[in-house]
Design an enzyme around this catalytic site. Structure first.
Site, PDB file in Angstrom:
ATOM      1  N   LEU A  38      37.717  36.040  36.665  1.00  0.00           N
ATOM      2  CA  LEU A  38      38.820  35.127  36.367  1.00  0.00           C
ATOM      3  C   LEU A  38      39.724  35.678  35.263  1.00  0.00           C
ATOM      4  CD1 LEU A  38      36.990  31.672  36.427  1.00  0.00           C
ATOM      5  CD2 LEU A  38      38.721  32.469  38.064  1.00  0.00           C
ATOM      6  N   ASP A  39      41.007  35.274  35.318  1.00  0.00           N
ATOM      7  CA  ASP A  39      41.977  35.577  34.272  1.00  0.00           C
ATOM      8  C   ASP A  39      42.141  37.075  34.031  1.00  0.00           C
ATOM      9  OD1 ASP A  39      42.390  32.805  33.814  1.00  0.00           O
ATOM     10  OD2 ASP A  39      40.595  32.766  32.552  1.00  0.00           O
ATOM     11  N   ARG A  40      41.909  37.861  35.074  1.00  0.00           N
ATOM     12  CA  ARG A  40      42.042  39.318  34.991  1.00  0.00           C
ATOM     13  C   ARG A  40      41.073  39.953  33.977  1.00  0.00           C
ATOM     14  NH1 ARG A  40      44.300  37.997  39.025  1.00  0.00           N
ATOM     15  NH2 ARG A  40      46.281  38.803  39.822  1.00  0.00           N
ATOM     16  N   MET A  41      40.034  39.212  33.606  1.00  0.00           N
ATOM     17  CA  MET A  41      39.022  39.748  32.692  1.00  0.00           C
ATOM     18  C   MET A  41      37.906  40.381  33.517  1.00  0.00           C
ATOM     19  SD  MET A  41      40.092  39.316  29.613  1.00  0.00           S
ATOM     20  CE  MET A  41      38.643  39.363  28.553  1.00  0.00           C
ATOM     21  N   HIS A  42      38.280  41.389  34.289  1.00  0.00           N
ATOM     22  CA  HIS A  42      37.364  42.006  35.234  1.00  0.00           C
ATOM     23  C   HIS A  42      36.254  42.787  34.522  1.00  0.00           C
ATOM     24  CE1 HIS A  42      40.527  40.865  37.917  1.00  0.00           C
ATOM     25  NE2 HIS A  42      41.351  41.810  37.494  1.00  0.00           N
TER      26      HIS A  42
END
Length: 217
Positions: free
Chosen positions: A194-198
């Protein structure tokens, strides 16, 4: 003066990624073992051609090129694919024997990226695989001067028919065709979150060992 047109904003293509956390404590101690876990899960997810990988090469002068090829085998020595050695990728790798691979398993929100050095398989290894291919694919390997310009589809088809007539049963292994192995020096596993917090975990070869590192997304 007219305003310079701006490229479209592809807002409709935005999506949310969410997957299981990829934690250091949960992965295998070496990248080949971890790749096996993920590859088996990609196959279990019924992905279309999970062995499809983007192969990136560069010429001696640094001109990059990328295309999709199929993984045909892997083990602790590296990742294997087959090609015409006179193709653009074959020429690139003869001049600059380094490559990058990317497995884009988007439906399960995962990617695997491999960087490494490239060597040719032995003639015996290539011949074993070549003889296992369907007859039409073996004739096709002879008929196509891969990456060369052809005048028409008709010329290509005529070449195929000519060679099929020459070898109606068992075409020999072309001397310009064979396997290549990418021996990894880095392997990165990417899990969408989520939220580009890969999550990004990279195995990096240090001597005979592998160092595991987390990268910022």
């Amino acid at each position: 003066m007219e305003d310079t047109p701006r490229p479209p904003v592809l807002a409709g293509l935005r999506r949310t990624y969410e997957g299981e956390p990829l934690l250091e404590a949960d992965v295998a101690p070496d990248p080949i073992a971890q790749f096996t876990v993920w590859f088996e899960e990609a196959m279990a997810a019924n992905l279309t051609e999970p062995n499809a990988m983007v192969l990136a090469t560069a010429s001696a002068g640094g001109r990059p090129s990328a295309r999709t090829v199929l993984l045909k085998g892997y083990d602790e020595r590296g990742f294997v694919f087959y090609t015409n050695y006179e193709s653009r990728k074959g020429r690139d790798l003869a001049e600059n024997p380094r490559a990058s691979l990317l497995f884009p398993w988007h439906p399960i929100r995962r990617q695997v990226r491999v960087e490494g050095t490239v060597t040719r398989l032995s003639h015996e290894e290539s011949a074993e695989y070549f003889t296992s291919r369907p007859y039409g694919s073996r004739i096709g390997a002879w008929a196509s001067r891969q990456s060369a310009v052809v005048r028409s589809r008709e010329e290509l088809d005529a070449r195929y028919q000519e060679l099929a007539a020459r070898w109606p049963d068992d075409p020999p292994v072309p001397d310009f065709w064979g396997g290549l192995r990418v021996t990894p020096v880095e392997v990165e596993f990417w899990q969408g979150q989520l939220d580009r917090m890969h999550d990004r975990l990279r195995y990096r070869r240090t001597g005979a060992e592998w160092t595991l590192e987390r990268l910022a997304p």
